[in-house]
Design a protein around this motif. Sequence first.
Motif, PDB file in Angstrom:
ATOM      1  N   HIS A  73       0.836  -1.196   0.000  1.00  0.00           N
ATOM      2  CA  HIS A  73       0.000   0.000   0.000  1.00  0.00           C
ATOM      3  C   HIS A  73       0.870   1.245   0.000  1.00  0.00           C
ATOM      4  CE1 HIS A  73       1.070  -1.058   4.104  1.00  0.00           C
ATOM      5  NE2 HIS A  73       0.765   0.160   4.507  1.00  0.00           N
ATOM      6  N   GLU A  74       0.314   2.323  -0.526  1.00  0.00           N
ATOM      7  CA  GLU A  74       1.052   3.577  -0.567  1.00  0.00           C
ATOM      8  C   GLU A  74       1.019   4.255   0.791  1.00  0.00           C
ATOM      9  OE1 GLU A  74       1.648   7.494  -3.404  1.00  0.00           O
ATOM     10  OE2 GLU A  74      -0.298   6.492  -3.386  1.00  0.00           O
ATOM     11  N   VAL A  75       2.161   4.789   1.175  1.00  0.00           N
ATOM     12  CA  VAL A  75       2.306   5.506   2.434  1.00  0.00           C
ATOM     13  C   VAL A  75       3.029   6.816   2.142  1.00  0.00           C
ATOM     14  CG1 VAL A  75       3.559   5.541   4.626  1.00  0.00           C
ATOM     15  CG2 VAL A  75       2.273   3.511   3.965  1.00  0.00           C
ATOM     16  N   CYS A  76       2.548   7.897   2.730  1.00  0.00           N
ATOM     17  CA  CYS A  76       3.195   9.201   2.592  1.00  0.00           C
ATOM     18  C   CYS A  76       3.651   9.667   3.970  1.00  0.00           C
ATOM     19  CB  CYS A  76       2.251  10.222   1.974  1.00  0.00           C
ATOM     20  SG  CYS A  76       1.806   9.844   0.253  1.00  0.00           S
ATOM     21  N   LEU A  77       4.888  10.098   4.061  1.00  0.00           N
ATOM     22  CA  LEU A  77       5.484  10.475   5.330  1.00  0.00           C
ATOM     23  C   LEU A  77       5.946  11.925   5.316  1.00  0.00           C
ATOM     24  CD1 LEU A  77       7.793   7.355   5.791  1.00  0.00           C
ATOM     25  CD2 LEU A  77       5.576   7.746   6.905  1.00  0.00           C
ATOM     26  N   ASP A  78       5.772  12.589   6.446  1.00  0.00           N
ATOM     27  CA  ASP A  78       6.386  13.896   6.619  1.00  0.00           C
ATOM     28  C   ASP A  78       7.889  13.711   6.764  1.00  0.00           C
ATOM     29  OD1 ASP A  78       3.936  15.207   6.571  1.00  0.00           O
ATOM     30  OD2 ASP A  78       3.672  15.069   8.745  1.00  0.00           O
ATOM     31  N   ALA A 210       2.239  -0.809  17.893  1.00  0.00           N
ATOM     32  CA  ALA A 210       1.764  -2.069  18.448  1.00  0.00           C
ATOM     33  C   ALA A 210       1.650  -3.051  17.289  1.00  0.00           C
ATOM     34  CB  ALA A 210       0.409  -1.876  19.123  1.00  0.00           C
ATOM     35  N   TYR A 211       1.823  -4.342  17.577  1.00  0.00           N
ATOM     36  CA  TYR A 211       1.807  -5.323  16.507  1.00  0.00           C
ATOM     37  C   TYR A 211       0.409  -5.861  16.258  1.00  0.00           C
ATOM     38  CZ  TYR A 211       2.365  -9.453  13.744  1.00  0.00           C
ATOM     39  OH  TYR A 211       2.223 -10.375  12.745  1.00  0.00           O
ATOM     40  N   LEU A 212      -0.012  -5.807  14.999  1.00  0.00           N
ATOM     41  CA  LEU A 212      -1.243  -6.449  14.542  1.00  0.00           C
ATOM     42  C   LEU A 212      -0.935  -7.167  13.232  1.00  0.00           C
ATOM     43  CD1 LEU A 212      -3.962  -3.685  15.089  1.00  0.00           C
ATOM     44  CD2 LEU A 212      -3.605  -5.731  16.475  1.00  0.00           C
ATOM     45  N   ALA A 217      -3.738  -3.396   6.466  1.00  0.00           N
ATOM     46  CA  ALA A 217      -5.099  -3.152   6.003  1.00  0.00           C
ATOM     47  C   ALA A 217      -5.742  -1.990   6.761  1.00  0.00           C
ATOM     48  CB  ALA A 217      -5.940  -4.410   6.168  1.00  0.00           C
ATOM     49  N   ARG A 218      -5.161  -1.602   7.865  1.00  0.00           N
ATOM     50  CA  ARG A 218      -5.691  -0.516   8.701  1.00  0.00           C
ATOM     51  C   ARG A 218      -4.964   0.807   8.491  1.00  0.00           C
ATOM     52  NH1 ARG A 218      -7.808  -2.799  13.956  1.00  0.00           N
ATOM     53  NH2 ARG A 218      -7.976  -5.047  13.700  1.00  0.00           N
ATOM     54  N   HIS A 219      -3.838   0.777   7.789  1.00  0.00           N
ATOM     55  CA  HIS A 219      -3.004   1.965   7.673  1.00  0.00           C
ATOM     56  C   HIS A 219      -3.704   3.124   6.974  1.00  0.00           C
ATOM     57  CE1 HIS A 219       1.419   0.449   8.252  1.00  0.00           C
ATOM     58  NE2 HIS A 219       0.731   0.474   9.362  1.00  0.00           N
TER      59      HIS A 219
END
Length: 272
Positions: A73-78, A210-212, A217-219
């Motif tokens: 999945h795509e993630v964008c970070l500051d 925390a680990y899941l 899928a929740r990000h």
Amino acid sequence: MRHGSTNVCFSLLLCLAAMSVLAAETWQEPVTGMEFVSLPKSCFKMGVPADAFPDEKGNYFYNRRIKLEKPQHEVCLDAFWIGRYEVKSSEWHKVMGEGAAPGELDKPMTGITREQASEFARRLTEASGGGVRFRLPTEAEWEYACRAGAPATLSVPYYSDLDDKAWYASPYGKQDGTRLSVVQQVGLKKPNAFGLHDMLGNAWEWVQDAYLPDAYARHALYNPVVVGQDENHTIRGGGVRSGRAMIRCETRAWLPRDETQDTVGLRLVRTR
């Protein structure tokens, strides 16, 4: 097949990342002397592709872990700053008053719980007078820093010549062919394209999340982090006793938040 260009970079992205680190801003924390590298605001594909093949030999342990690295999945970070090295025993001692055993000063500080790692960041923030803040990296920040511009794939290593860049359970860990069993001095191996050392191997590193199993899928798209009081917390990067299959930027593992191991340490992020 290996092409000549891959001896320098795996892709254009990795080449650009390697060039950008030459101009990356660095900062030295005055209390401990820890060096931080500035990473720019960016987006990347986190995790492994949906069509990533499981281990050909049917290794259940390996295949099960691959499932934990999906969906991609795509993630964008500051923008953020991250430690060039894992936190050393000597640096831990300057803040916590413990952990500086003779002969261990330049090795990663290990044998700490997730809460102790967070407390170290809190105390260092306090020691700075509030001018800067420190914390553990999120899973997303950690993976972005580890990849240093390399694309996500299981078929191509993220680091060429891994034995030159990571301490892990390889028969080539020492010249006499024996395997290493304890963490090694930080910074002896070559850095990745962002100039960060020991992102893979040596000590596993606690992160903020925390680990899941289904965390991805929740990000959220922007600055994702999994918070909560779950018993298990995430560790990243593999350790000196980890097999080659674990020495990848995507590998996710976990420990109970109050458990310690002699190959689990930390790396800090500076947020301002």
